[in-house]
Design an enzyme around this catalytic site. Sequence first.
Site, PDB file in Angstrom:
ATOM      1  CG  ASP A  16       0.422  -0.225   2.538  1.00 36.49           C
ATOM      2  OD1 ASP A  16      -0.951  -0.586   3.192  1.00 36.49           O
ATOM      3  OD2 ASP A  16       1.216   0.222   3.127  1.00 36.49           O
TER       4      ASP A  16
ATOM      5  NE  ARG B  98      -0.820   3.650   4.445  1.00 30.17           N
ATOM      6  CZ  ARG B  98      -2.455   2.922   3.758  1.00 30.17           C
ATOM      7  NH1 ARG B  98      -2.335   2.699   3.087  1.00 30.17           N
ATOM      8  NH2 ARG B  98      -2.449   2.198   5.167  1.00 30.17           N
TER       9      ARG B  98
ATOM     10  CG  ASP C  43      -3.431  -2.252   6.488  1.00 23.90           C
ATOM     11  OD1 ASP C  43      -4.288  -2.469   7.450  1.00 23.90           O
ATOM     12  OD2 ASP C  43      -2.573  -1.822   6.027  1.00 23.90           O
TER      13      ASP C  43
ATOM     14  CD  GLU D 132       2.714  -2.972   7.981  1.00 20.48           C
ATOM     15  OE1 GLU D 132       1.866  -1.781   8.122  1.00 20.48           O
ATOM     16  OE2 GLU D 132       4.044  -2.911   7.595  1.00 20.48           O
TER      17      GLU D 132
END
Length: 475
Positions: free
Chosen positions: A280, A295, A300, A303
Amino acid sequence: MGTFVGLLIFLGVVATIGLFVLGLIRENKGQAYHSTWKAALYSFVATCLLVVLLGIVSSGFALGDMAFMLWIFVSIAMFVFIALALRSKSKNQNPRKHFRRAGIAFVTGLALFFMFVAVPSEVEEPVDQTASADEDAEEVTEEATEEEIEEESKEDSEEEEAAAEAEKEKEESIEAEKEASIEAAEKEKEESIEAEREKEESIEEASIEAEKEKEESIEAEKEASIEAKEESIEKAEAEKEKSIEEAEAKAEAEEEPVEEPVASKEGLIPVSLYRVVDGDTVNVIDDSGQELKLRLLLIDTPETVHPNKPVEPYGKEASARLTELLNAADQLYIEYDSGDKTDHYERHLVYLYADDVSVHEVLLKEGLARVGYIYEQQRYLSEFRAAEQYAKDHGLGIWSIPGYVNEGGEGFNSEEPEPTNEPATSEPATSEPQQTTEYFQNCTELKKVYPDGVASDHAAYQSKMDRDKDNWACE
């Protein structure tokens, strides 16, 4: 008369010395000695008075001679008190009274010395040979007595020093033995601790090795089972391939192409790709040559580069899919929403398009992203919710792991405990591709159940139905 008084003086000196020595002997033996020393003091005072009397009655004994003799007696007394004070100090006793007496003797002796120096000898009359001989004898006796006292005092001092040295050596020996004992105990304790630690390490290593061998055995059995199933499936597919290809060709001719989400060119800003940070976050170059950190709004992804989190499941897949979409496009566009244009990290808050396709909706629909971080920018929220619901309903990507998506908040539950290893005969975990659970002859049959096709991690995915090799079958 003078001779008689002189004899008394000699006896007084001998008595004083004898009583003083007797007091020292009693003190060393631990007996009462104060009365003996008191008698010695009285004898000393009486002797001094006899010297004064001799000076009065003897015509041949001048005042200066009397002062000189008294000075000698007082000086001897001063040195005796100093010796006693040093002896008391070496025995850790209070030497103050002896120093005080020595000071009194010193002042008295100083006065007598000045008297002896200041007063000239007044004796002019000749003395007979007998008196001279008596005086010489008395002087010799006094000198001998003084020497004896000095020698005894010196011997006592040496004995005290020797005793103190022996006591010090004894204490040092005891201290050395104590230190050696402590060092030996500490060394033994350290060796015991080291041996215990080595024992624990060996047990731990053996346990880890056994656990590792067990895991490898389970993994090998699991892989063997999967390979056997795959070989069986491939063999069955090879037998049916000819008939399936004809049916597929007919079905694909009837299929309508699935339209990807298309955006209007109005309000879009052309940019070029610089690099993909994660699923993202992207860096691009605008027409002026300036680098922009983007962004992506309203989505989302797991990670992959967070400094305080591990790489989360499907994070690398999301980054790879985004990289593939952006590299395959002829032109990239960004679109701002109403509200803030950047966040507190100075990243531009935008919607990103690869040609006319919204990469947000692609990632959401394939289960590689979730709707998140909803603030004032909500222009395409309803479209994104619909794409997310599709992936959720079909258990795609992040939705294939139960409880992985934090639906009550933001982000993902990346620290959830992993499923324990199961025997090779059990079914694989639900998060792994299940290629034998659902089987379809061709894309026509598959699209009756999954109209938009299936991803590579779906249970119904088959590589022969993914002709463009984009990890998505029957799209």
